[in-house]
Design a protein around this motif. Structure first.
Motif, mmCIF file in Angstrom:
data_model
loop_
_atom_site.group_PDB
_atom_site.id
_atom_site.type_symbol
_atom_site.label_atom_id
_atom_site.label_comp_id
_atom_site.label_asym_id
_atom_site.label_seq_id
_atom_site.Cartn_x
_atom_site.Cartn_y
_atom_site.Cartn_z
ATOM 1 N N MET A 242 0.872 -1.324 0.057
ATOM 2 C CA MET A 242 0.216 0.009 0.051
ATOM 3 C C MET A 242 0.781 1.433 0.021
ATOM 4 O O MET A 242 0.596 2.150 -0.624
ATOM 5 C CB MET A 242 -0.924 0.000 1.145
ATOM 6 N N ARG A 243 1.817 1.316 0.727
ATOM 7 C CA ARG A 243 2.646 2.670 0.736
ATOM 8 C C ARG A 243 3.523 2.581 -0.820
ATOM 9 O O ARG A 243 3.425 3.746 -1.170
ATOM 10 C CB ARG A 243 3.802 2.117 1.796
ATOM 11 N N VAL A 244 3.842 1.609 -1.233
ATOM 12 C CA VAL A 244 4.447 1.828 -2.544
ATOM 13 C C VAL A 244 3.379 2.511 -3.500
ATOM 14 O O VAL A 244 3.681 3.303 -4.493
ATOM 15 C CB VAL A 244 5.095 0.399 -3.167
ATOM 16 N N LYS A 245 2.135 1.991 -3.398
ATOM 17 C CA LYS A 245 1.192 2.156 -4.306
ATOM 18 C C LYS A 245 0.605 3.545 -4.167
ATOM 19 O O LYS A 245 0.342 4.382 -5.034
ATOM 20 C CB LYS A 245 -0.013 1.229 -4.413
ATOM 21 N N PRO B 59 13.708 4.716 -3.061
ATOM 22 C CA PRO B 59 12.279 3.847 -2.899
ATOM 23 C C PRO B 59 11.834 3.390 -3.941
ATOM 24 O O PRO B 59 10.791 2.881 -4.041
ATOM 25 C CB PRO B 59 11.556 5.055 -2.028
ATOM 26 N N ALA B 60 12.273 3.588 -5.002
ATOM 27 C CA ALA B 60 11.623 3.097 -6.382
ATOM 28 C C ALA B 60 11.330 1.503 -6.540
ATOM 29 O O ALA B 60 11.980 0.783 -5.927
ATOM 30 C CB ALA B 60 12.740 3.317 -7.522
ATOM 31 N N ALA C 196 12.740 2.556 -17.630
ATOM 32 C CA ALA C 196 11.815 3.643 -17.432
ATOM 33 C C ALA C 196 11.856 4.098 -16.130
ATOM 34 O O ALA C 196 11.373 5.433 -16.146
ATOM 35 C CB ALA C 196 10.352 2.847 -17.748
ATOM 36 N N THR C 197 12.184 3.283 -15.078
ATOM 37 C CA THR C 197 12.087 4.120 -14.009
ATOM 38 C C THR C 197 13.302 4.988 -13.681
ATOM 39 O O THR C 197 12.885 6.112 -13.091
ATOM 40 C CB THR C 197 12.166 3.193 -12.572
ATOM 41 N N ILE C 198 14.461 4.762 -14.330
ATOM 42 C CA ILE C 198 15.337 5.623 -14.228
ATOM 43 C C ILE C 198 15.325 6.910 -15.148
ATOM 44 O O ILE C 198 15.428 7.996 -14.764
ATOM 45 C CB ILE C 198 16.783 5.048 -14.498
ATOM 46 N N ALA D 78 10.043 11.402 -3.512
ATOM 47 C CA ALA D 78 8.549 11.065 -3.122
ATOM 48 C C ALA D 78 7.834 10.915 -4.297
ATOM 49 O O ALA D 78 6.668 10.095 -3.953
ATOM 50 C CB ALA D 78 7.842 12.238 -2.269
ATOM 51 N N LEU D 79 8.001 11.379 -5.317
ATOM 52 C CA LEU D 79 7.294 11.124 -6.622
ATOM 53 C C LEU D 79 7.536 9.770 -7.350
ATOM 54 O O LEU D 79 6.740 9.419 -8.485
ATOM 55 C CB LEU D 79 7.011 12.117 -7.359
#
Ligand SMILES: Nc1ncnc2c1ncn2[C@@H]1O[C@H](COP(=O)(O)OP(=O)(O)O)[C@@H](O)[C@H]1O
Ligand SMILES: [Mg+2]
Length: 223
Positions: free
Chosen positions: A80-83, A107-108, A117-119, A155-156
């Motif tokens: 839930m935190r990740v989402k 936190p990725a 894509a995350t980078i 955070a985003l």
């Protein structure tokens, strides 16, 4: 999206017992901008920690999108935190042995977009906060405002539904504080994140679309 039902929290020490939250009901809707004020020590940070699933309440129930949060399940909490949640504090808490980009990626959740894509996403966020040039910089060489920009990008990174901010400009001078606030509101809107912001700054509190005061363990929403 997030609902708190009848939330209570008491801190006990050897000699005293202090009820910080008394049967609090509250909700956060998608793309809300909520500001929370209240006297020092009244429990604003405690409330934020509970809504953002960092701290379990003593009593009451929290639902995220209708799903009851089980504070005894670390796996569910993590999911839930990740989402849902992104966190910004007064102190950016960057890791000095990592560069700017690595801090944003800390936190990725790579499962969501894939590593590449995350980078790319992290670089895009750094560009959005005006730090393209500092991607590989040493964080200890940044100014206070720049460090807070890194923490906003961090955070985003998982595209949170809600950004929880605890006095995000509390350690910055007036001018930097206004720049950071403006940036925070723009970037949240762009990413469709709601904002729940604790502040002791009345001018910032007034900017909230929903303004809330915490006093005597109760939340009061003002028009
Ligand atoms: N982990 C803890 N154990 C005991 N007391 C705590 C703990 N965290 C906070 N408190 C106490 O609860 C009260 C509310 O703290 P906090 O939520 O940080 O207030 P605020 O953010 O509004 O200044 C304070 O009196 C604080 O000392
Ligand atoms: Mg606090």
């Amino acid at each position: 999206m997030i609902k708190l039902h009848n939330i209570s929290k008491t801190f006990k020490t050897a000699s005293s017992s202090q009820q910080i939250l008394k049967n609090v009901d509250f909700s956060v809707m998608p793309e809300d901008f909520i500001t929370i004020a209240g006297p020092s020590g009244c429990g604003k940070s405690t409330l934020l920690s509970i809504i953002s699933l960092l701290l379990p309440p003593d009593d009451g129930k929290i639902t995220y999108n209708g799903v009851n949060v089980d504070f005894s399940s670390q796996a569910q909490l993590e999911q839930m935190r990740v989402k849902y949640t992104g966190l910004i504090f007064q102190n950016p808490n960057l890791i000095s042995s990592l560069n700017v980009l690595e801090n944003v990626l800390l936190p990725a959740n790579y499962k969501k977009l894939g590593k590449k894509a995350t980078i790319e996403k992290a670089k895009k966020l750094l560009s959005d906060v005006g730090l393209s040039e500092k991607t590989n910089a040493d964080v200890s060489k940044l100014s206070g405002g720049e460090m807070q920009r890194v923490s906003i990008a961090r955070a985003l990174i998982n595209e949170p539904k809600v950004l929880f901010c605890d006095e995000p400009t509390g350690a910055l001078d007036q001018e930097t504080s206004q720049q950071i606030l403006k940036l925070l509101l723009e970037i949240a809107r762009k990413n469709k994140s709601a904002i729940v912001m604790v502040t002791h700054d009345n001018d910032i509190w007034e900017k909230g679309r929903r303004k809330v005061r915490l006093q005597g363990g109760k939340l009061i929403e003002l028009g």
